[in-house]
Structure formats: structure tokens, C-alpha cells
Design an enzyme around this catalytic site. Structure first.
Site, PDB file in Angstrom:
ATOM      1  N   ASN A 124      24.549  22.387  53.985  1.00 41.28           N
ATOM      2  CA  ASN A 124      23.525  22.705  52.989  1.00 41.28           C
ATOM      3  C   ASN A 124      23.220  24.205  53.079  1.00 41.28           C
ATOM      4  O   ASN A 124      22.697  24.668  54.084  1.00 41.28           O
ATOM      5  CB  ASN A 124      22.277  21.863  53.296  1.00 41.28           C
ATOM      6  CG  ASN A 124      21.095  22.187  52.406  1.00 41.28           C
ATOM      7  OD1 ASN A 124      21.071  23.212  51.716  1.00 41.28           O
ATOM      8  ND2 ASN A 124      20.092  21.324  52.416  1.00 41.28           N
ATOM      9  N   HIS A 172      22.527  20.321  43.895  1.00 42.49           N
ATOM     10  CA  HIS A 172      22.311  21.028  45.164  1.00 42.49           C
ATOM     11  C   HIS A 172      22.890  20.165  46.283  1.00 42.49           C
ATOM     12  O   HIS A 172      22.666  18.957  46.333  1.00 42.49           O
ATOM     13  CB  HIS A 172      20.814  21.268  45.359  1.00 42.49           C
ATOM     14  CG  HIS A 172      20.461  21.616  46.764  1.00 42.49           C
ATOM     15  ND1 HIS A 172      21.113  22.601  47.470  1.00 42.49           N
ATOM     16  CD2 HIS A 172      19.531  21.095  47.622  1.00 42.49           C
ATOM     17  CE1 HIS A 172      20.598  22.681  48.677  1.00 42.49           C
ATOM     18  NE2 HIS A 172      19.644  21.776  48.799  1.00 42.49           N
ATOM     19  N   CYS A 193      16.025  25.946  47.315  1.00 44.05           N
ATOM     20  CA  CYS A 193      17.302  25.329  46.926  1.00 44.05           C
ATOM     21  C   CYS A 193      17.462  25.244  45.408  1.00 44.05           C
ATOM     22  O   CYS A 193      18.543  24.897  44.918  1.00 44.05           O
ATOM     23  CB  CYS A 193      17.422  23.954  47.551  1.00 44.05           C
ATOM     24  SG  CYS A 193      17.215  23.986  49.339  1.00 44.05           S
TER      25      CYS A 193
END
Lengths: 82, 335
Positions: free
Chosen positions: B291, B260, B124
Site C-alpha cells: 500500500n 486504491h 490515499c
């Protein structure tokens, strides 16, 4: 801060009050964070990280599940500070 | 014998993000569609993560398809032709082919070959790692125009019965072009890793374990959610603060915050920890997109343009963090 159960309880109650809005005097030693105070595992981690800073102790992540009640958390902190 | 002195390159004094393009999975998957298999509910998922839908790619849409769409859009946005790209960096954890790299395949697809091309495995944090590398390459003169692509097809990497992370995940891609600039457009990157905590986010088991014991099933992602939350809202938030300082700025200078998109509660707690002003535009693309790991920061940035919350030129603090553990933050000028 004095390292007594009463002083740590008062300090922890302040943190829980700030995080959840629950009245500080409702946060007593016999209360379960999850079942009585409706604090989920993420909010619990916020409380833990603030408590670590406030009481200058380390509360390992894996230890948190062993501290389901306010009283158990207070005892852990008092012991860790001793 | 007098040995000749080697030539070494020197590059641009400054760099900037020159263009942005994205691609989202075509299918919006609702909470009701994922809740049943994890014994949960729309309400629980919203309260726990802020997610209302996550986007996932259609069956025929590959990781490289998503990356190609985003890359072509980024080139158009930057006003560059593919042949002007001399380096392609591809951040992903869902290119299920050990070699060749997704970057080399993408460079060929879009017509950027023979650009130098390689993949980045920083989960990520992959997009911010890519920006850091591209910035350095242009400033030392190893590259002129770098295409940074962050793309994930996480729906290939999930277990629908997993309550820890699978229900958060979506598919998408974001791409930017890093070029030389007259003024500083990319601040110093504050980055790092902590492999001692690798167990907090990662695969259920390795590919070799699966090969040796197929009963284990296809490896998928898992996380220790509360521990990741605590790490992100304390240590990672501190990294973001250090990136602001490294850029020679004060927190009050930050106009846009694009973390993020891991979980809305992590984002909200980071904003609190960083004490960002209420006027700061905070990206919350996670609500509709989910996500998307490496792709989430460029996707969330694009969303801010689409919602007319930014128009270009703003100082944006961006931070990626995830499996490794790894993290990277930098302040950039939005293109």
C-alpha cells in the site's frame, strides 16, 4: 421478517453461509464467530454490513467486539429491531 | 464612475490524461522480514492482505527523488518538455517539511519553474483529488498542462511493531500530465470527506505532542483496520458506483477498475459490491508493491500496462480513499 430469535438466527446463518461457505445448520447460537467458525475481523465486518441491510438495524463498529457469539449477535439484532 | 469589467478565463472543453510515469522503491521487503516484529507470519499477512512483498526506498532515495523519476517519465510519456508544464500538484502525506511545499521543490528540480505549485493533503485519495483539481484548472483556463504527482515515502512513517497498518506500507510515486483534449477523457469526480471519523486512520500523536514529550517517539501511522474495511467496502464502494453514473455510464461500460491498493480483500469485496463484470480488468498491484497511499493508483495503472492487461484508451474507474476520512472517484480514459 418476523422479529424472533429463531427468525433472526436463520437470517444470520444465511449471511454467514454466503460469506464463508459453512453449512447454515452449523451456525448455531452457541458458536463463536472467531473461535468456532474461523471468521476473522474483516469477514466479520462484511457479515455485519450485510446484516445491517438485511435486518434494517445499525450495528456500531465498536459494538461488534461485544458480540463474539452468534447468539449474542442475534439478541442484539432482535433488541435493535424491537 | 464606470468601473471596467474584469476579464475571466475560459479554458478547454475537455481534458485527458496525457502521460504516465512511475517510480517504485528499490527494495522488495518480504512478509518474513516484517512478520517477526508483529508476531505474525507470511501466511497470515497473505491471507489478511494479499501482500507478498512491499517495495521500500533505499536509504539514499528521498521522496523528491521518487517524485522526480516518476515526473520525468510522465513528461516523456506525454511528449512534453518540463517548461511546458505550468502547474504542479503534489499529493503526499510524507513530505516532512511544513514549508516549502514538495510541489515547488519538484517544479524547480525538473525545470518546470515558474509553474504554479502546491501540495495536496488527501492521503490515499490524493491522486484522485489531484486529477479533479487538474481537470478543473485546465477547463477553466487557469492552466494548460498540469503535472499531477502522487508520491509517498511511507517507510519514514511506520512503526515496525505496529500490527494495524505499518506492515502494509511501501514507497513509490506516480505522475501524470493533464492536458486539453478533443474528447472527454476525465469524468466528473465524486468526492468528499468525513472528519467525524478522523480517528480511524491517522498519526499516533501530533508533531507538537512529540515536541512537548519526546518520550512519545516519532509519530507513525495507525488504523482501525476492521472499521476502515467496512467503510471502504460499503460507503466507498457506493461512491465508485456514483462516479460511473456521473460519467453518464453504466457499470457494464467499465473496462478497468483501479481502486486504491489498500488491501486485496477490500479490492475483492469492492468488486463484489459493485457487481463488476468478470471481464473487467482489476488492478492488484498491492500483491507485490504493498500500500503506497496516494501513489498506489498510478502505480497500479502502470502495472497493468507492463502486464499487457491494458493498452490505452480503456474506460477506467479509479477510486482513492483513506485518512481524513476522504474519498474521490472518477472514470478516466487511460492514456
Amino acid at each position: 421478517m418476523e422479529n424472533t430469535e429463531a427468525a433472526v438466527l436463520a437470517g444470520l446463518a444465511e449471511i454467514v453461509n454466503e460469506e464463508t461457505g459453512l453449512p447454515a445448520d452449523s451456525i448455531t447460537a452457541d458458536k463463536s464467530f472467531m473461535d468456532d467458525l474461523d471468521i476473522d475481523s474483516l469477514s466479520m465486518m462484511t457479515i455485519v454490513s450485510i446484516a445491517e441491510e438485511k435486518f434494517e438495524v445499525s450495528i456500531p463498529d465498536e459494538e461488534v467486539k461485544n458480540l463474539p457469539t452468534v447468539g449474542q449477535a442475534v439478541s442484539f439484532i432482535v433488541k435493535a429491531r424491537a | 464612475m464606470n468601473r471596467p469589467t474584469l476579464a475571466q478565463t475560459s479554458g478547454a472543453a475537455h481534458t485527458r490524461i496525457g502521460g504516465l510515469g512511475v517510480a517504485r522503491g528499490e527494495i522488495a521487503v518480504t512478509n518474513d522480514e516484517v512478520a517477526g516484529l508483529i508476531d505474525s507470519s507470511d501466511e497470515w499477512i497473505r491471507q489478511r492482505t494479499g501482500i507478498v512483498t512491499r517495495v521500500r526506498a533505499a536509504d539514499g532515495t528521498t521522496l523528491l527523488d521518487l517524485a522526480e523519476t516518476a515526473s520525468r517519465a510522465a513528461l516523456g510519456s506525454a511528449g512534453l518538455e518540463a517548461h511546458e508544464i505550468d502547474t504542479v500538484l503534489f499529493s503526499t502525506v510524507t513530505h516532512f517539511e511544513q514549508t516549502p511545499s514538495a510541489a515547488a521543490l519538484l517544479a524547480d528540480r525538473i525545470g518546470a519553474a515558474p509553474a504554479a505549485a502546491w501540495d495536496i493533503s488527501a492521503a490515499c485519495a490524493g491522486y484522485c483529488y489531484g486529477i479533479a483539481q487538474a481537470d478543473a484548472l485546465v477547463r477553466v483556463g487557469s492552466a494548460r498542462n498540469v503535472l499531477v504527482v502522487a508520491a509517498e515515502r511511507l517507510s519514514d512513517f511506520i512503526d515496525p511493531t505496529d500490527r494495524s497498518i505499518s506492515f502494509l506500507l511501501g514507497d513509490g510515486a506516480g505522475a501524470v500530465v493533464i492536458t486539453a483534449s478533443d474528447a472527454p477523457g476525465i469524468g466528473p469526480t465524486v468526492w468528499g470527506s468525513d472528519g467525524s471519523r478522523a480517528g480511524l486512520v491517522g498519526q499516533t500523536h501530533t508533531w507538537l505532542q512529540w515536541r512537548d514529550d519526546p518520550s512519545l517517539g516519532w509519530p507513525t501511522l495507525r488504523q482501525e483496520g476492521p472499521s476502515v474495511y467496512k467503510w471502504a467496502t460499503t460507503q466507498v464502494a457506493n461512491v465508485a458506483a456514483r462516479a460511473v453514473t456521473a460519467a453518464g455510464l453504466e457499470p457494464c461500460d467499465i473496462e478497468v477498475f483501479v481502486p486504491h491498493q489498500a488491501n486485496k480483500r477490500i479490492i475483492d469485496q469492492m468488486v463484489k459490491t459493485l457487481a463488476l463484470d468478470e471481464s473487467v480488468v482489476v488492478a492488484h498491484d498491492i500483491v507485490d508493491t504493498g500500500n503506497t497511499s496516494a501513489a498506489s493508483i498510478p502505480l497500479a495503472t502502470e502495472r497493468l500496462y507492463r502486464d499487457r492487461l491494458v493498452g490505452g484508451g480503456e474506460l477506467a474507474l479509479q477510486i482513492g480513499f483513506g485518512a481524513g476520512l476522504v474519498y474521490a472517484a472518477q472514470v478516466v480514459v487511460l492514456p
